[in-house]
Every structure is written in C-alpha cells, then in structure tokens.
Write an enzyme that holds these catalytic residues in place. Structure first.
Site, mmCIF file in Angstrom:
data_model
loop_
_atom_site.group_PDB
_atom_site.id
_atom_site.type_symbol
_atom_site.label_atom_id
_atom_site.label_comp_id
_atom_site.label_asym_id
_atom_site.label_seq_id
_atom_site.Cartn_x
_atom_site.Cartn_y
_atom_site.Cartn_z
ATOM 1 N N CYS A 113 0.813 -1.229 0.000
ATOM 2 C CA CYS A 113 0.000 0.000 0.000
ATOM 3 C C CYS A 113 0.842 1.274 0.000
ATOM 4 O O CYS A 113 0.331 2.346 -0.313
ATOM 5 C CB CYS A 113 -0.942 0.016 1.200
ATOM 6 N N HIS A 249 -3.491 7.269 2.130
ATOM 7 C CA HIS A 249 -3.842 5.946 1.613
ATOM 8 C C HIS A 249 -5.228 5.600 2.139
ATOM 9 O O HIS A 249 -5.537 5.830 3.304
ATOM 10 C CB HIS A 249 -2.810 4.915 2.084
ATOM 11 N N ASN A 279 -9.982 -0.295 -0.482
ATOM 12 C CA ASN A 279 -8.522 -0.189 -0.406
ATOM 13 C C ASN A 279 -7.929 -0.753 -1.697
ATOM 14 O O ASN A 279 -7.974 -1.954 -1.928
ATOM 15 C CB ASN A 279 -8.029 -0.969 0.820
HETATM 16 N N1 ACO Z 1 -18.569 -8.686 8.664
HETATM 17 C C1 ACO Z 1 -19.050 -8.915 9.901
HETATM 18 N N2 ACO Z 1 -18.267 -9.195 10.951
HETATM 19 C C2 ACO Z 1 -16.926 -9.259 10.740
HETATM 20 C C3 ACO Z 1 -16.359 -9.015 9.475
HETATM 21 C C4 ACO Z 1 -17.237 -8.721 8.404
HETATM 22 N N3 ACO Z 1 -16.800 -8.479 7.170
HETATM 23 N N4 ACO Z 1 -15.016 -9.132 9.579
HETATM 24 C C5 ACO Z 1 -14.762 -9.410 10.864
HETATM 25 N N5 ACO Z 1 -15.906 -9.501 11.581
HETATM 26 C C6 ACO Z 1 -16.072 -9.759 12.989
HETATM 27 C C7 ACO Z 1 -14.902 -10.502 13.577
HETATM 28 O O1 ACO Z 1 -15.020 -11.908 13.342
HETATM 29 C C8 ACO Z 1 -15.013 -10.140 15.056
HETATM 30 O O2 ACO Z 1 -16.021 -10.955 15.634
HETATM 31 P P1 ACO Z 1 -15.819 -11.564 17.132
HETATM 32 O O3 ACO Z 1 -15.717 -10.351 18.021
HETATM 33 O O4 ACO Z 1 -17.045 -12.359 17.309
HETATM 34 O O5 ACO Z 1 -14.538 -12.333 17.068
HETATM 35 C C9 ACO Z 1 -15.534 -8.707 15.023
HETATM 36 O O6 ACO Z 1 -16.104 -8.531 13.712
HETATM 37 C C10 ACO Z 1 -14.471 -7.655 15.249
HETATM 38 O O7 ACO Z 1 -13.320 -7.943 14.440
HETATM 39 P P2 ACO Z 1 -12.044 -7.028 14.467
HETATM 40 O O8 ACO Z 1 -11.036 -7.605 13.525
HETATM 41 O O9 ACO Z 1 -11.621 -6.799 15.876
HETATM 42 O O10 ACO Z 1 -12.647 -5.679 13.864
HETATM 43 P P3 ACO Z 1 -11.946 -4.281 13.712
HETATM 44 O O11 ACO Z 1 -12.751 -3.253 14.403
HETATM 45 O O12 ACO Z 1 -10.478 -4.319 14.023
HETATM 46 O O13 ACO Z 1 -12.096 -3.992 12.154
HETATM 47 C C11 ACO Z 1 -10.728 -4.057 10.158
HETATM 48 C C12 ACO Z 1 -11.479 -4.872 11.227
HETATM 49 C C13 ACO Z 1 -11.724 -3.228 9.410
HETATM 50 C C14 ACO Z 1 -10.021 -5.019 9.225
HETATM 51 C C15 ACO Z 1 -9.693 -3.132 10.848
HETATM 52 O O14 ACO Z 1 -8.959 -3.853 11.787
HETATM 53 C C16 ACO Z 1 -8.726 -2.501 9.863
HETATM 54 O O15 ACO Z 1 -9.080 -1.649 9.076
HETATM 55 N N6 ACO Z 1 -7.438 -2.862 9.931
HETATM 56 C C17 ACO Z 1 -6.386 -2.218 9.138
HETATM 57 C C18 ACO Z 1 -6.425 -2.575 7.689
HETATM 58 C C19 ACO Z 1 -5.314 -1.816 7.012
HETATM 59 O O16 ACO Z 1 -5.144 -0.644 7.196
HETATM 60 N N7 ACO Z 1 -4.457 -2.461 6.280
HETATM 61 C C20 ACO Z 1 -3.243 -1.786 5.835
HETATM 62 C C21 ACO Z 1 -3.166 -1.572 4.475
HETATM 63 S S1 ACO Z 1 -3.608 -2.973 3.536
HETATM 64 C C22 ACO Z 1 -2.237 -3.460 2.600
HETATM 65 O O17 ACO Z 1 -1.122 -3.113 2.862
HETATM 66 C C23 ACO Z 1 -2.495 -4.466 1.472
#
Ligand code: ACO
Length: 322
Positions: A113, A249, A279
């Site tokens: 990214c 980004h 993304n």
């Molecule tokens: N729909 C419904 N529920 C979901 C989904 C979904 N699509 N995905 C995960 N959940 C659930 C999980 O299973 C979890 O359930 P549980 O509590 O029963 O275990 C709950 O939602 C919370 O999951 P978290 O992973 O803690 O959710 P979070 O608030 O952290 O959001 C996200 C997840 C959106 C992925 C976030 O962590 C994020 O944006 N991370 C950074 C991503 C990023 O910036 N990447 C860098 C660049 S990418 C690259 O370099 C290619």
C-alpha cells in the site's frame, strides 16, 4: 536547483462495482458492519481477463492527455504494484510497450500500500539528479485476484484500480520531501504467504491469498502514521496549519480520521475516496489525488501531504506543493 513537480494526474476504475449489499450474498457480513468499521460502501473489480497493465494503461493515457505531452516525452516509467501481470517482464515494461515508448528505464516497485509513495520518491530522485526529465509514475492493482472470497475479514476491504501522475523537472517547487520506512519483522501480520519460490505449490493451486490480523495492523497504522506526520513537518520546518490537503492511503476511514485529528485538520481538507474505491493498495493515493484535482478541490500552489501504510510493514509520506 530543480524540483520534480506533478504536471498532471490520471486514473481508471474498472466498470464493475461490488457493493456491500452484493457482499452480503457472498459472505456472512452486513452493509452496516462494513460501513461502521471501514467507511467502505463499494469497490471496483476488474473484469475477467482485465489485467493490472490494462488498468495502468488507461490511467497513464488519462494523465498523458491531461498533461498535454506526447508519450515519447516520458523518459522514466515506474509502476507500483503488488499484483503484476506476470512474474516478468515488469508491468512497467509491459506498459512501456503499450504506450509505444522505447528505451527509457522502466521498472516496478513493490511496497504494497506504500508502493506509490515509494515510486514517487524514486522518480523524484531521478529527476533531481538529472537522470530523467519527465516520469510516468503509476499505482495499479488487481487485488481481487489475491483475495480469499471466503474470508469476510479481508474480502470486504479491497478493490481494483489505477492512478497515475506525470512528474516533470521544474524550477518551481514541487515535491518538497519524501520519507520512506519499512520493518520486515511484521511480515506475518499482513501478507500473501506464498509465491513462486516460497510454497510454490500453493501458488500453483491458486491459493496465494491475502491474510491479515486486522486489529494489529490497525493499531500499528494509526501510531506509525502519526509519527510520520511529525517527521515530515519537522524536516520542512512547517506547522500542521501549513498543510492544505491530506491525501492519505485509503484503507479505512477510521485510520484516515485519526491522522486528520493528529494534524488538527477538519475532514473537509482530507481527500476521502475509500467509500467509493475500498482499499486499492498502491493505486489508492494517485486515484484519490486525481479525484480531488479533477473535481477542482486541490488547486495549484496548495501544500499536500501524502501518506501511506501497508504490508511489510512499509510506510511513507510525501510533502509537495501542487
Ligand atoms: N462482517 C461482519 N463481521 C466481521 C467481518 C465482516 N466483514 N469481519 C470481521 N468480523 C467480525 C470478527 O469476526 C469479530 O467478531 P468476534 O468479536 O465475534 O470475534 C468482530 O467482527 C471484530 O473484528 P475485528 O477484527 O476486531 O474488527 P476491527 O474493528 O479491528 O475492524 C478491520 C477490522 C476493518 C479489518 C480493521 O482492523 C482494519 O481496518 N485494519 C487495518 C487494515 C489496514 O489498514 N491495512 C493496511 C493496508 S492494507 C495493505 O497493505 C495491502
């Protein structure tokens, strides 16, 4: 001393859009969950057979036309991508042939990214040292090809697209500084853990897909981007209030909001396309930049801060006068 200045921008998005409601039919998710946690409403997906170079070519032609230059004026091509058409030749070489340019340096940069910021930084060095006069810098991705469409924690996040800039030698200030970083110790937190050399059997079976510990990545991204904002401002002896536009980004609206808060910047001065594009990795910043420029939000002479964080981990920023 000459500068490298953005002469024009361009972009391309594949026709097919996949909404959160479409995703509800594929995995156990909801529009509400995706919107609340990420800000994403839809993403674009390349058609079958449409490659990263196809997207890159469309974005490059848009930028070349907007710059009002001939393709043959370009004497450097850098493509930032994690999803190249082939193992080799590089997508930059494939793009060079499409544009009927011959002989100039052309290569890919792989920093996930942060790829576009890395590519922009390299192109700037070529221009500043007199190695090139007019560079085509592209970020292009077909991430849909490395998504596990059964994994709801990742498949809702990513999209395909391409953005491009023409960077040209100028006496007027353009790029003021770039800052690049990486730390490979975090390699397992966000990865496609297979390729042609490591686990080639998974690669051959089409099982080389994105895995991510989202929560860990999220925390690192927020903290790291906060630090790089400070580093960039200090290097240029600037205050937060000197920045006209943040062009981040586009991974997650909550990460973007945290960086804007750090800059004490209202969201009106932050370019946000994550809701429309998802993304798109290396394509996200040049896509966002093109949207903001073509909609007359960003104007000549304004100060822009570009920043990114991604797999590796890699992170980086560019401060520039547009
Ligand atoms: N729909 C419904 N529920 C979901 C989904 C979904 N699509 N995905 C995960 N959940 C659930 C999980 O299973 C979890 O359930 P549980 O509590 O029963 O275990 C709950 O939602 C919370 O999951 P978290 O992973 O803690 O959710 P979070 O608030 O952290 O959001 C996200 C997840 C959106 C992925 C976030 O962590 C994020 O944006 N991370 C950074 C991503 C990023 O910036 N990447 C860098 C660049 S990418 C690259 O370099 C290619």
């Amino acid at each position: 001393m000459s500068y490298a200045r953005i002469l024009a921008t361009g972009s391309y998005l594949p026709e097919k859009a996949l909404t959160n409601h479409d995703l509800e039919k594929i995995v156990d998710t909801t529009d509400e969950w995706i919107t609340d946690r990420t800000g994403i409403k839809k993403r674009h997906i390349a058609a079958e057979g449409q490659t990263t170079c196809d997207l890159a070519e469309a974005a490059a032609r848009d930028a070349i036309e907007t710059a009002n230059i001939k393709a043959t004026d370009i004497d450097l091509i850098i493509v930032a991508t994690t999803t190249p058409d082939r193992i080799f030749p590089s997508t930059a070489c494939l793009l060079q042939e499409r544009l009927d340019i011959h002989g100039c340096a052309a290569f890919d940069v792989q920093a996930v990214c942060t790829g576009f910021v890395y590519a922009l930084s390299v192109a700037e060095k070529f221009i500043k040292t007199g190695e090139a006069k007019t560079a085509l810098v592209v970020g292009a991705e077909t991430l849909s090809r490395i998504i596990n469409w059964e994994d709801r924690t990742t498949c809702v996040l990513f999209g395909d697209g391409a953005g491009a800039v023409i960077l040209q030698e100028s006496d007027e200030p353009g790029i003021l500084s770039t800052h690049l970083h990486a730390d490979g110790k975090y390699k397992e937190l966000l990865t496609v853990p297979a390729g042609v050399s490591e686990h080639p059997e998974l690669f051959a079976q089409g099982k080389a897909k994105i895995t991510m510990l989202g929560n860990e990545v999220f925390k690192m991204a927020v903290n790291t981007l906060g630090r790089i904002v400070d580093e960039t401002l200090a290097k240029n002896n600037m205050q937060k209030s000197d920045i006209d536009w943040l062009v981040p980004h586009q991974a997650n609206i909550r990460i973007i909001q945290a960086t804007a808060k750090k800059l004490k910047m209202g969201m009106d001065n932050v370019v946000v396309t994550v809701h429309e594009h998802g993304n798109t990795s290396a394509a996200s910043i040049p896509l966002a930049l093109d949207v903001a420029v073509k909609s007359n939000c960003i104007k000549r002479g304004e100060i822009l801060l570009l920043e990114a964080f991604g797999g590796g981990f890699t992170w980086g920023s560019a401060l520039l006068k547009y």
